[in-house]
Scaffold this active site. Structure first.
Site, PDB file in Angstrom:
ATOM      1  N   ASP A 165       0.834  -1.197   0.000  1.00 37.75           N
ATOM      2  CA  ASP A 165       0.000   0.000   0.000  1.00 37.75           C
ATOM      3  C   ASP A 165       0.872   1.252   0.000  1.00 37.75           C
ATOM      4  O   ASP A 165       2.024   1.226   0.452  1.00 37.75           O
ATOM      5  CB  ASP A 165      -0.908   0.028   1.239  1.00 37.75           C
ATOM      6  N   LYS A 166       0.300   2.346  -0.454  1.00 38.83           N
ATOM      7  CA  LYS A 166       1.035   3.614  -0.496  1.00 38.83           C
ATOM      8  C   LYS A 166       1.544   3.994   0.889  1.00 38.83           C
ATOM      9  O   LYS A 166       2.645   4.545   1.032  1.00 38.83           O
ATOM     10  CB  LYS A 166       0.114   4.707  -1.046  1.00 38.83           C
TER      11      LYS A 166
END
Length: 219
Positions: free
Chosen positions: A78-79
């Site tokens: 995930d970012k």
């Protein structure tokens, strides 16, 4: 209570036609070996960087760090997650690292809010029910705070609420799975670092650094 119904796939409308294009695409999507040498890149993905080579204007992407062509991530981070990302041009290696049936372990260092009880830890180990089904059994152990880089920006800190570091080992990789698992037992994830994937670790790599490593032996 809401129930999901399964469409009657045997029924056809008068205008329905066989979808030959879809069948062909599935055959073409089968993992394959590269035509040239196998490349394997280990990358320490910084916080707030996308796990892709393109993005919107202002996004931090893999292209900002990795100049190697024709390699793609095996799985995603995930970012707002950090740590080890494995990139390769070998589709079969990608599948081996990411598909649950391969049982390739991924270890995450996870800072959670609060102090999980043994009951909560056992729930994570045995499997918790998420909106997309039960998770597979996982390895979960309390660990000392690891000696790693500082996150930029740092996590939100509330002096009145303690935090705990967990080492969580998964053999599957659903969307935001670790975060959803810890939230399901009442301990939201504050920081998530992937430490290990397959036989590789993030050791000796600072955020934004990468190195090429020899590919594993082919079976």
């Amino acid at each position: 209570m809401t129930f999901k119904t399964t469409p009657n796939r045997g029924a056809k409308s008068p205008s329905s036609k066989p979808n030959f294009r879809r069948t062909s695409r599935r055959r073409n999507d089968k993992p394959s070996r590269p035509k040239g040498p196998t490349k394997v890149i280990l990358f320490n993905k910084p916080f707030n960087t996308l796990t892709q080579f393109t993005g919107e204007q202002g996004d931090s992407t893999l292209a900002d760090f990795i100049p190697v062509k024709d390699v793609y991530p095996a799985g995603r981070l995930d970012k707002d997650s950090e740590g080890l990302l494995v990139l390769t041009n070998d589709g079969i290696l990608q599948a081996r690292l990411t598909q649950p049936q391969s049982k390739s372990a991924k270890i995450y260092w996870v800072q959670v809010e609060g102090e999980p009880s043994e009951e909560s830890l056992n729930a994570l180990r045995d499997g918790v029910e998420l909106n997309d089904g039960w998770t597979l059994p996982a390895g979960v152990e309390v660990m000392a705070e690891p000696t790693i880089w500082d996150r930029n920006p740092p996590i939100r800190h509330r002096p009145s609420v303690p935090t705990t570091w967990l080492a969580i080992t998964l053999t599957e990789g659903r969307n935001r799975q670790v975060r959803r698992m810890t939230a399901a037992v009442g301990h939201p994830t504050l920081r998530l670092v992937r430490y290990k994937m397959g036989n590789w670790t993030v050791d000796d790599l600072q955020p934004g650094e990468w190195r090429e490593v020899p590919p594993p032996a082919r079976n």
